[in-house]
Design a protein around this motif. Structure first.
Motif, PDB file in Angstrom:
ATOM      1  N   CYS A  27       2.275  -1.834   3.011  1.00  0.00           N
ATOM      2  CA  CYS A  27       3.225  -1.169   2.196  1.00  0.00           C
ATOM      3  C   CYS A  27       3.676  -1.975   1.016  1.00  0.00           C
ATOM      4  O   CYS A  27       3.997  -1.574  -0.215  1.00  0.00           O
ATOM      5  CB  CYS A  27       4.643  -0.675   3.194  1.00  0.00           C
ATOM      6  N   CYS A  28       4.182  -3.145   1.255  1.00  0.00           N
ATOM      7  CA  CYS A  28       4.756  -3.932   0.007  1.00  0.00           C
ATOM      8  C   CYS A  28       3.652  -4.181  -0.964  1.00  0.00           C
ATOM      9  O   CYS A  28       4.047  -4.160  -2.115  1.00  0.00           O
ATOM     10  CB  CYS A  28       5.276  -5.441   0.641  1.00  0.00           C
ATOM     11  N   THR A  29       2.273  -4.379  -0.562  1.00  0.00           N
ATOM     12  CA  THR A  29       1.184  -4.759  -1.406  1.00  0.00           C
ATOM     13  C   THR A  29       1.237  -3.218  -2.437  1.00  0.00           C
ATOM     14  O   THR A  29       1.046  -3.407  -3.766  1.00  0.00           O
ATOM     15  CB  THR A  29      -0.113  -4.566  -0.903  1.00  0.00           C
ATOM     16  N   GLY A  30       1.432  -2.033  -1.849  1.00  0.00           N
ATOM     17  CA  GLY A  30       1.416  -1.009  -2.704  1.00  0.00           C
ATOM     18  C   GLY A  30       2.526  -0.792  -3.311  1.00  0.00           C
ATOM     19  O   GLY A  30       2.456  -0.416  -4.927  1.00  0.00           O
ATOM     20  N   ILE A  31       3.958  -1.032  -3.058  1.00  0.00           N
ATOM     21  CA  ILE A  31       4.948  -1.077  -3.723  1.00  0.00           C
ATOM     22  C   ILE A  31       4.803  -2.053  -5.077  1.00  0.00           C
ATOM     23  O   ILE A  31       5.056  -1.693  -6.316  1.00  0.00           O
ATOM     24  CB  ILE A  31       6.274  -1.359  -3.202  1.00  0.00           C
ATOM     25  N   LYS A  32       4.260  -3.096  -4.792  1.00  0.00           N
ATOM     26  CA  LYS A  32       4.326  -4.146  -6.016  1.00  0.00           C
ATOM     27  C   LYS A  32       3.174  -3.617  -6.814  1.00  0.00           C
ATOM     28  O   LYS A  32       3.437  -4.127  -7.990  1.00  0.00           O
ATOM     29  CB  LYS A  32       4.063  -5.611  -5.227  1.00  0.00           C
ATOM     30  N   THR A  33       2.011  -3.186  -6.454  1.00  0.00           N
ATOM     31  CA  THR A  33       0.989  -2.817  -7.362  1.00  0.00           C
ATOM     32  C   THR A  33       1.413  -1.715  -8.165  1.00  0.00           C
ATOM     33  O   THR A  33       1.314  -1.690  -9.399  1.00  0.00           O
ATOM     34  CB  THR A  33      -0.261  -2.457  -6.676  1.00  0.00           C
ATOM     35  N   LEU A  34       2.145  -0.509  -7.656  1.00  0.00           N
ATOM     36  CA  LEU A  34       2.825   0.297  -8.220  1.00  0.00           C
ATOM     37  C   LEU A  34       3.708  -0.229  -9.649  1.00  0.00           C
ATOM     38  O   LEU A  34       3.683   0.219 -10.650  1.00  0.00           O
ATOM     39  CB  LEU A  34       3.504   1.624  -7.475  1.00  0.00           C
ATOM     40  N   TYR A  35       4.703  -0.982  -9.026  1.00  0.00           N
ATOM     41  CA  TYR A  35       5.700  -1.437  -9.882  1.00  0.00           C
ATOM     42  C   TYR A  35       5.063  -2.356 -11.172  1.00  0.00           C
ATOM     43  O   TYR A  35       5.345  -1.996 -12.144  1.00  0.00           O
ATOM     44  CB  TYR A  35       6.403  -2.442  -9.232  1.00  0.00           C
ATOM     45  N   ASN A  36       4.108  -3.197 -10.789  1.00  0.00           N
ATOM     46  CA  ASN A  36       3.335  -3.677 -11.862  1.00  0.00           C
ATOM     47  C   ASN A  36       2.549  -2.921 -12.913  1.00  0.00           C
ATOM     48  O   ASN A  36       2.434  -3.226 -14.058  1.00  0.00           O
ATOM     49  CB  ASN A  36       2.592  -4.886 -11.153  1.00  0.00           C
ATOM     50  N   GLN A  37       2.063  -1.906 -12.225  1.00  0.00           N
ATOM     51  CA  GLN A  37       1.313  -0.978 -13.130  1.00  0.00           C
ATOM     52  C   GLN A  37       2.009  -0.068 -14.005  1.00  0.00           C
ATOM     53  O   GLN A  37       1.505   0.446 -15.020  1.00  0.00           O
ATOM     54  CB  GLN A  37       0.232  -0.087 -12.338  1.00  0.00           C
ATOM     55  N   ALA A  38       3.345   0.247 -13.597  1.00  0.00           N
ATOM     56  CA  ALA A  38       4.425   0.940 -14.502  1.00  0.00           C
ATOM     57  C   ALA A  38       4.749  -0.093 -15.604  1.00  0.00           C
ATOM     58  O   ALA A  38       5.832  -0.421 -15.702  1.00  0.00           O
ATOM     59  CB  ALA A  38       5.304   1.595 -13.351  1.00  0.00           C
ATOM     60  N   SER A  39       3.910  -0.004 -16.823  1.00  0.00           N
ATOM     61  CA  SER A  39       4.401  -1.017 -17.726  1.00  0.00           C
ATOM     62  C   SER A  39       4.945  -0.499 -18.678  1.00  0.00           C
ATOM     63  O   SER A  39       5.490  -1.218 -19.655  1.00  0.00           O
ATOM     64  CB  SER A  39       3.103  -1.862 -17.944  1.00  0.00           C
ATOM     65  N   THR A  40       4.886   0.697 -18.912  1.00  0.00           N
ATOM     66  CA  THR A  40       5.570   1.395 -20.270  1.00  0.00           C
ATOM     67  C   THR A  40       6.876   2.325 -19.782  1.00  0.00           C
ATOM     68  O   THR A  40       7.016   2.527 -18.476  1.00  0.00           O
ATOM     69  CB  THR A  40       4.754   2.168 -20.943  1.00  0.00           C
TER      70      THR A  40
END
Length: 91
Positions: A27-40
């Motif tokens: 779950c945390c991996t998914g949250i961190k990945t989404l957060y990092n990919q939302a760059s704009t």
């Protein structure tokens, strides 16, 4: 949260989170990945809108649990997960 090709977490894995425990690593991996990919700004507003939409269909207990997940995973998002969040103010 789920990435293309991944199965959702079984509800029993989230049971401990509902009672205040730590979320599963996946779950945390998914949250961190989404957060990092939302760059704009547009990306962050889109994610906000998605979370707002889901929150609008969830019970207050589920919203509270979901809102606590980013912090429990060490991620600080710039808005509240809530059906009343104004995603146009997310930058």
């Amino acid at each position: 949260m789920r990435h293309r090709g991944q199965r959702p977490l079984p509800l029993h894995q989230l049971r401990d989170v509902w009672w205040g425990g730590a979320p599963p690593a996946t779950c945390c991996t998914g949250i961190k990945t989404l957060y990092n990919q939302a760059s704009t700004t547009a990306d962050r507003q889109a994610v906000c809108g998605c979370l707002k939409s889901v929150a609008g269909q969830a019970s207050p207990t589920i919203i509270g649990t979901a809102a606590a997940l980013p912090a429990k995973c060490g991620v600080s998002i710039p808005y509240e997960i809530s059906p009343s969040t104004d995603c146009s103010k997310v930058h």
